[in-house]
Enzyme design. Structure first.
Site, PDB file in Angstrom:
ATOM      1  N   ASP A 239       0.850  -1.185   0.000  1.00 33.51           N
ATOM      2  CA  ASP A 239       0.000   0.000   0.000  1.00 33.51           C
ATOM      3  C   ASP A 239       0.893   1.245   0.000  1.00 33.51           C
ATOM      4  O   ASP A 239       1.752   1.393   0.869  1.00 33.51           O
ATOM      5  CB  ASP A 239      -0.873  -0.025   1.259  1.00 33.51           C
ATOM      6  CG  ASP A 239      -1.947   1.047   1.286  1.00 33.51           C
ATOM      7  OD1 ASP A 239      -1.695   2.149   0.780  1.00 33.51           O
ATOM      8  OD2 ASP A 239      -3.019   0.773   1.834  1.00 33.51           O
ATOM      9  N   GLY A 265      -1.447  -4.277  -3.193  1.00 31.75           N
ATOM     10  CA  GLY A 265      -1.512  -2.884  -2.789  1.00 31.75           C
ATOM     11  C   GLY A 265      -2.679  -2.577  -1.870  1.00 31.75           C
ATOM     12  O   GLY A 265      -3.122  -3.421  -1.078  1.00 31.75           O
ATOM     13  N   HIS A 266      -3.202  -1.361  -2.000  1.00 28.33           N
ATOM     14  CA  HIS A 266      -4.204  -0.819  -1.086  1.00 28.33           C
ATOM     15  C   HIS A 266      -5.502  -1.619  -1.100  1.00 28.33           C
ATOM     16  O   HIS A 266      -6.021  -2.011  -0.058  1.00 28.33           O
ATOM     17  CB  HIS A 266      -4.464   0.639  -1.487  1.00 28.33           C
ATOM     18  CG  HIS A 266      -5.352   1.401  -0.570  1.00 28.33           C
ATOM     19  ND1 HIS A 266      -5.029   1.648   0.742  1.00 28.33           N
ATOM     20  CD2 HIS A 266      -6.556   1.998  -0.784  1.00 28.33           C
ATOM     21  CE1 HIS A 266      -5.996   2.377   1.305  1.00 28.33           C
ATOM     22  NE2 HIS A 266      -6.937   2.583   0.409  1.00 28.33           N
ATOM     23  N   PHE A 267      -6.049  -1.868  -2.291  1.00 26.44           N
ATOM     24  CA  PHE A 267      -7.326  -2.577  -2.421  1.00 26.44           C
ATOM     25  C   PHE A 267      -7.061  -4.077  -2.507  1.00 26.44           C
ATOM     26  O   PHE A 267      -7.211  -4.706  -3.560  1.00 26.44           O
ATOM     27  CB  PHE A 267      -8.088  -2.082  -3.649  1.00 26.44           C
ATOM     28  CG  PHE A 267      -8.775  -0.762  -3.453  1.00 26.44           C
ATOM     29  CD1 PHE A 267     -10.054  -0.697  -2.927  1.00 26.44           C
ATOM     30  CD2 PHE A 267      -8.145   0.423  -3.790  1.00 26.44           C
ATOM     31  CE1 PHE A 267     -10.704   0.510  -2.737  1.00 26.44           C
ATOM     32  CE2 PHE A 267      -8.778   1.643  -3.610  1.00 26.44           C
ATOM     33  CZ  PHE A 267     -10.060   1.695  -3.080  1.00 26.44           C
TER      34      PHE A 267
END
Length: 288
Positions: A239, A265-267
């Site tokens: 992230d 990553g983030h999602f």
């Protein structure tokens, strides 16, 4: 044959806001309840993969925050995290929920922690996915962004740069080893909602208010130590804003928490929902 997962799409009027929410329709009336709070710049559709996999066995409830998704807030609504928490608390009461596990992600984390602080008896367990509550987890990019204020030279431009289509797409693909695995539907839909009247203003206001969350970290950490909720931490380790160090930091206050870091990553649900969904199911089975 396994019963098909079913999800209802509803609205409820709360504090003058027409709140949209998704609610699964499990086979059992006494199915464990999971309240899912979404993040920036998305809405409850970010949990579609979990609904597809878990809706038949668990009661999943995912509202859209004001300023996001299909929820309709009146003109002049004040967009702060305190206000979103007030509304979420009223939403929980409107649905008659009294005990549930809480899944928080990104913006949903500061909303959820505020709700949990006020109503610890509601929280049967805590699932955190890239939802930061520790200074350790703030990247340099996050610190720089969250330092912006509306009256700072260039502050408005810097914050609104996060609301473009390219910036929204970057939130989905940055840190993902193979971006081809991320469907474009999520960021395209997020951008569609950002294009609606007043939505960029709402999201900019929340980004400018995010410093109030960082200022609350010590208090939330104290809450975790006091109440020690069962916890599952699932985190996209790459992230660009909320780093893997923020995931590991939860273990200082919740040493018995279950921690899983994923190469994404983030999602994280966009690439690893097949791995995360069974972890969520097992957590709900043992905590409710």
């Amino acid at each position: 044959m396994t019963a098909p997962a079913r999800t209802a799409h509803r609205h409820v009027d709360v504090e003058g806001v027409r709140v949209f929410y998704r609610e699964s329709l499990p086979d059992r009336a006494d199915a464990p309840v999971l309240l899912l709070l979404h993040g920036f710049p998305s809405a409850s559709h970010q949990y579609r993969g979990l609904f597809d996999r878990l809706a038949a066995r668990y009661r999943l409830i995912a509202p859209d925050h004001p300023g996001s998704g299909h929820t309709e807030a009146p003109a002049g609504y004040t967009y702060t995290f305190d206000r979103l928490a007030d509304l979420t608390e009223s939403f929980v009461r409107a649905l008659g929920l009294t005990r549930f596990a809480l899944y928080v992600f990104d913006f949903g984390a500061p909303v959820g922690f505020r709700v949990a602080e006020r109503n610890p008896e509601w929280i049967a367990g805590l699932i955190v996915q890239n939802g930061n509550a520790y200074a350790d987890g703030l990247s340099d990019a996050a610190v720089e962004l969250l330092a912006q204020r509306p009256d700072m030279p260039g502050g408005e431009e810097r914050v609104r740069a996060e609301l473009t289509l390219d910036a929204v797409r970057a939130q989905y693909v940055t840190g993902v080893p193979d971006p081809a695995l991320v469907a474009p539907d999520g960021w395209t839909l997020d951008h569609h909602f950002l294009e609606q009247p007043g939505r960029r203003d709402a999201q900019a206001a929340l980004l400018f208010d995010y410093h109030t969350n960082v200022e609350s970290y010590d208090r939330w950490q104290a809450w975790l130590r006091k109440h020690t909720p069962p916890a599952l931490i699932v985190w996209g380790e790459h992230d660009p804003f909320f780093t893997g160090a923020g995931a590991r930091a939860y273990l200082r206050d919740l040493p018995d928490a279950e921690l899983h870091l994923f190469d994404t990553g983030h999602f994280a649900l966009e690439t690893h929902v097949a791995e995360i969904a069974p972890l969520v199911a097992a957590f709900l089975d043992r905590t409710q």
